[in-house]
Structures are given as structure tokens and as C-alpha cells.
Design a protein around this motif. Sequence first.
Motif, PDB file in Angstrom:
ATOM      1  N   ALA A 154       0.823  -1.205   0.000  1.00 54.04           N
ATOM      2  CA  ALA A 154       0.000   0.000   0.000  1.00 54.04           C
ATOM      3  C   ALA A 154       0.858   1.256   0.000  1.00 54.04           C
ATOM      4  O   ALA A 154       0.531   2.259  -0.654  1.00 54.04           O
ATOM      5  CB  ALA A 154      -0.932  -0.002   1.207  1.00 54.04           C
ATOM      6  N   ALA A 198      -0.293   5.063  -0.651  1.00 61.00           N
ATOM      7  CA  ALA A 198      -1.258   5.221   0.443  1.00 61.00           C
ATOM      8  C   ALA A 198      -0.544   5.588   1.737  1.00 61.00           C
ATOM      9  O   ALA A 198       0.517   5.031   2.054  1.00 61.00           O
ATOM     10  CB  ALA A 198      -2.055   3.933   0.632  1.00 61.00           C
ATOM     11  N   ARG A 236      -4.930   5.883   5.390  1.00 62.10           N
ATOM     12  CA  ARG A 236      -5.644   5.247   4.284  1.00 62.10           C
ATOM     13  C   ARG A 236      -5.349   3.756   4.225  1.00 62.10           C
ATOM     14  O   ARG A 236      -6.220   2.947   3.910  1.00 62.10           O
ATOM     15  CB  ARG A 236      -5.263   5.910   2.967  1.00 62.10           C
ATOM     16  N   THR A 237      -4.131   3.377   4.551  1.00 63.45           N
ATOM     17  CA  THR A 237      -3.785   1.954   4.573  1.00 63.45           C
ATOM     18  C   THR A 237      -4.628   1.208   5.591  1.00 63.45           C
ATOM     19  O   THR A 237      -5.138   0.116   5.319  1.00 63.45           O
ATOM     20  CB  THR A 237      -2.297   1.770   4.908  1.00 63.45           C
ATOM     21  N   SER A 270      -8.683   1.622   4.545  1.00 57.81           N
ATOM     22  CA  SER A 270      -9.070   1.062   3.244  1.00 57.81           C
ATOM     23  C   SER A 270      -8.632  -0.380   3.049  1.00 57.81           C
ATOM     24  O   SER A 270      -9.257  -1.115   2.274  1.00 57.81           O
ATOM     25  CB  SER A 270      -8.483   1.920   2.107  1.00 57.81           C
TER      26      SER A 270
END
Length: 303
Positions: free
Chosen positions: A198, A203, A207-208, A211
Motif C-alpha cells: 500500500a 497510500a 488510508r492503509t 481502506s
Amino acid sequence: MVVLEAEVRERPKAAPAKGDDARDTERKEPRSPVRWALLGVLFVIMIVPVYLLVVNAFKSQQDILDNPFSIPLNGLTFEHMSAAINSPQFNVIDGYGFTLFLVVLVDVLCIVLAGPAAYAIARSLKRRTQLVLLYFLAGTFIPGAAVIIPVIYVLREIGLTNTVTGLVAHDVASTLPVSIFLFVGFIRTIPVDIDNAATIDGAGRYRTFWSIIFPLMRPAVVTVLILNSIGIWNDFISPQNLLSPSSGHYTVTTAVYAGISQYSTDLTKVFPNLLLAIAPVVIFFIYMQRHIISGLTVGAVKG
């Protein structure tokens, strides 16, 4: 060709795998009578109070006093249950709405706070980070009733006494230790290579987590939600001490206490109200128990 067939016939059969032998032995192993006896005793201990509660909720006062274990087929009535549902003085059903609001709000805040904290702890190898985890774990050893008086003083100092906000803040803080502990154990079973991939794709850490990592945490998240929901629904000490009757808010447990405290000798009011209080959480637990077991064991063994 003949020689090859002879060699195949003379070749000794391969020994069965050890795993197969273990499974065959486990299947052939007789059930221990002591284990069944202990399970039977445990079943009786747990089912008898439930049986008494359900049966006596539909009986008259005299029938309850004469023989609480009997089931008078001609004497069962829904009159007392209907009176408990429609009582204008105290109504457990009205407490469902506020308790459900409290459960949802605390669960959402707990996930939002515990998830990133557990991710940071699980992915860090620093000693100070592990000390933070031990700090959270220390909170699991402190009984909630032991800190209720200090909590009242703290809420009084910050102006949140007798408010829903203060009760929510207390419940969120009390659910964080176990939630973080379960999340950390689960996240450590997720390969770090996923985080690295990621990062290569651009990312960031937040966000990692939200998501990629958080969707993989579904078993642990469901387990935390179930355990927290049952705990908040059954909690009596916190709402009783942090929300006075003047606040106008009653949870299911405080509504039962307010309703039957003045009628403690009238068993036709005690049993129906108690049954109304525990029925939703019992049904919820029976339906979701497999998710609890899978969520508690999925992070126990890495690999």
C-alpha cells in the motif's frame, strides 16, 4: 512391463500421514463421562434461572409462591406481561430506545478510537509502544465499580455530571482496553507486506488502515461490537450513578430498577420486567455466538 507390475505389487504401502492417524484416533476416542457430567451440571446451573424467569413471568402471585417450578397450563396468563409493557409509571420498552442509542454511539466511537490505536501498536516494534499496550491491558483488571466514584468527581470538574455525554465518555473509555487488545492480536496476524504494498502505491498510514487493514479485521470488529453491546446493555452501575432520575433518561436496567424497587414483593411485576430486559440481549447473543468464538480464536495463532 511385467517386471514393473511385480515391483508395484511388492512395494510396501505408504504409511498414513500423522495427521490422518491423529484424526482417526480422535474419532475413535470414547467420550469421557466426567466431561459429560460436568457439562450437564453446568447446563442445569445456567438453565434453571432462565426457566424460572420465563415460567413465572406468566403466573399469578399465588402460583409463584406455592410452586415456582411448576407450569400450570390453565393458570398461565399474559395479563402481567401486558401490564409491564403498558405501565405508565415505569416502562422497560421505553428504555430500549435510549439503550440502543447508547450502544450504537459507544460502539462507533470505540471502533474509531481503538482501531487506529491498535494498528499503531501492532505495527511498531518499539519498547515504549509495547508499554502503551500494557497500559491499556491494565485497564482490563480494574473493576468498573471500583472507579465509579472517581469518575463522578472527574465528570463534576469538567461539567459533565448527570449528562448523556458524560455517560458515553465513561462507557467508551471502559470498552477501549479489551477492544484494543483484541484488535492488536488480530492485526499482528495480517502480513506486513500488505502495508508495504500500500505504501508503494502511495497510500498513507491512515488510508492503509481504513481502506485495506480495517476490512480484513471484520471477525475481530464483529466480536468487539458484540461484547461491547452486551456489556453496555446489561450495565446498571454506570447509568444508575452517572444519570440521576432528574435527567429523564433510563436504560433498560435502570428502568427495571425504578419499576420494581417499590414493588419488590409483587412478583407479578418483577418477573415480567426482568424478562423484557434480558430477552433482546439473549436472542442477540444466541444468534451471534459463532461470531464471538471465531473472532476470539482467529488471532490466537499466527499463520
